[in-house]
Design an enzyme around this catalytic site. Structure first.
Site, short mmCIF file in Angstrom:
data_model
loop_
_atom_site.label_atom_id
_atom_site.label_comp_id
_atom_site.label_asym_id
_atom_site.label_seq_id
_atom_site.Cartn_x
_atom_site.Cartn_y
_atom_site.Cartn_z
CB THR A 34 -0.91 0.06 1.25
OG1 THR A 34 -0.10 -0.28 2.37
CG2 THR A 34 -2.06 -0.93 1.16
CG ASP A 35 5.23 1.14 0.62
OD1 ASP A 35 4.85 0.49 -0.37
OD2 ASP A 35 6.38 1.04 1.11
CB SER A 66 29.61 -7.25 5.32
OG SER A 66 28.61 -8.08 5.90
CB SER A 127 13.65 -4.04 5.91
OG SER A 127 12.44 -3.94 5.29
CB SER A 128 18.84 -7.29 5.47
OG SER A 128 18.59 -7.76 4.17
CG ASP A 173 10.87 -1.83 3.72
OD1 ASP A 173 9.73 -2.04 4.16
OD2 ASP A 173 11.36 -2.43 2.75
C1 GLA Z 1 9.03 -4.02 0.35
C2 GLA Z 1 9.22 -2.55 -0.01
C3 GLA Z 1 8.23 -1.67 0.75
C4 GLA Z 1 6.80 -2.19 0.59
C5 GLA Z 1 6.73 -3.69 0.86
C6 GLA Z 1 5.38 -4.26 0.55
O1 GLA Z 1 9.37 -4.24 1.68
O2 GLA Z 1 10.54 -2.14 0.29
O3 GLA Z 1 8.34 -0.35 0.31
O4 GLA Z 1 6.29 -1.87 -0.66
O5 GLA Z 1 7.70 -4.42 0.11
O6 GLA Z 1 4.42 -3.76 1.41
#
Ligand code: GLA
Length: 391
Positions: A34-35, A66, A127-128, A173
């Site tokens: 949805t973002d 790393s 979200s690494s 994220d």
């Molecule tokens: C990934 C993207 C976010 C979002 C999600 C789905 O995490 O980085 O911006 O769009 O997918 O909700």
């Protein structure tokens, strides 16, 4: 942290003590895809994340290492050339962040030696990459004494994904990671960036993260295609409606006007975006009313919509989530993040967690052929410098 500091001193052959930084990963409770459609999201930052330890240098050299990719070794470049370089592998994320922060007028006059260590499983959809971007942002801010507005930093992280790496992701994220607050989720309006913190009080329940262990990268996924389909649907609707985004529509308005969307697939994608945004606002309401059952039902409905209308789940996530739904003490479960593999979440009664994990593990392993992994999520603060004594 002591291990990280020791490793830093070994790798960069120094006796200097680096400064320490941390940025979390995130889960999204509801509000998926949805973002970038101008809707709402409801994510939270978690205790897994990326640590970075760093020392400022006297010259203009940047050295990155790393502990997650030791085989790649030390990656070296110069502040004067921060262009994307495929040979620089994962270090393109921090490089992109440094480039955009400098372009914004912040004075990064020297290079740095930076060692990263992340305990977010790679490619798990937690979200690494945004975590690396944000820990780099906080590190630059503190090491070079810059005041970087947090929302600005969040937008620069998104710009790294969009323009430097080439994934057309939304703002969720980086926002969740940059603004996270212990024991709270963030209701974010992605159109205006207005946000509110909501305490996550789940009585005797915990949030379990379930990893399909199916690797995926957004760069290689259908993510950009979904975004284009929604953009096409919006363009079709705009022929008669004056709206800015799919997030402007109620379910009823969508039903009345969906005939305007020419392509049937685009129509399904838009239906998800609209209904998911409505579900997200309803979910917050349920949570505030203490209606955990109602909250769980919306979480389940989100998964159905992501499976049937948005088609971003796949056999691994579906097997995991459907196995979770069948277990005792579960009030809801859904995929979290972009989909196509990665992780799901389930809200599970605390004293049923052991049975839950045993049963879901068996069902998944038997049907998919490899094992899932489970973690208990604790909702933690956003990106920050770690100060001595508060480790
Ligand atoms: C990934 C993207 C976010 C979002 C999600 C789905 O995490 O980085 O911006 O769009 O997918 O909700």
């Amino acid at each position: 942290m002591d291990d990280l500091i020791q490793e830093f001193q070994n790798i960069f052959n120094t006796t200097k003590t680096p400064r320490e930084f941390f940025a979390p990963g995130r889960i999204n409770l509801i509000g998926e895809h949805t973002d970038y459609n101008g809707g709402h999201v409801f994510p939270a930052s978690i205790s897994f994340g990326t640590y970075a330890v760093a020392v400022k240098r006297n010259d203009a050299t940047l050295r990155f290492y790393s502990m997650n990719f030791p085989e790649v070794g030390v990656i070296k470049c110069d502040l004067s050339d921060l262009t994307f370089n495929p040979e620089h592998d994962w270090a393109n994320y921090p490089k992109g962040m440094i480039k955009y922060i400098m372009e914004q007028g912040h004075e990064i006059e020297h290079g740095a030696d930076i060692l990263y260590y992340g305990n977010i499983p790679n490619g798990a959809g937690l979200s690494s990459s945004a975590s690396i971007e944000m820990v780099t942002g906080v590190l630059l801010e503190n090491l070079f004494n810059q005041k970087i507005n947090r929302i600005e930093m969040i937008k620069l992280g998104q710009k790294v994904e969009n323009e430097y790496i080439g994934v057309n992701s939304g703002i969720m994220d980086q926002f969740a990671i940059g603004m996270g607050k212990k024991n709270h989720a963030i209701l974010l309006d992605c159109q205006t960036l207005d946000y509110n913190y909501a305490p996550i009080e789940l009585e005797n329940h915990a949030i379990i993260i379930m990893n399909t262990n199916k690797q995926r990268t957004l760069a290689g996924s259908k993510y950009n295609e979904r975004r284009q389909q929604c953009e096409q649907a919006l363009a079709d609707l705009k022929r008669e409606l004056s709206i800015n985004s799919l997030g402007d529509l109620s379910n009823e308005q969508f039903d009345q006007h969906k005939y305007l969307i020419k392509n049937e697939i685009d129509r399904k994608r838009a239906k998800h975006a609209v209904t998911e945004n409505v579900r997200t606002l309803d979910a917050l309401k349920k949570l505030q009313e203490g209606d955990l059952i109602g909250f769980g039902e919306l979480i389940n409905a989100s998964h159905h919509s992501l499976k049937n209308d948005y088609e971003v789940t796949g056999i691994e996530l579906d097997t995991l989530v459907e196995a979770a739904w069948k277990q005792d003490g579960v009030i809801g479960g859904r995929m979290t993040g972009a989909g196509f593999g990665g992780c799901a979440i389930a809200i599970v009664e605390k004293n049923k967690i052991d049975d839950f994990q045993t049963n879901v593990y068996q069902i998944y392993t038997k049907s998919i052929g490899y094992e899932p992994t489970f973690y208990t999520a604790s909702i933690s603060d956003g990106a920050k410098e770690i100060t001595e004594g508060v480790r």
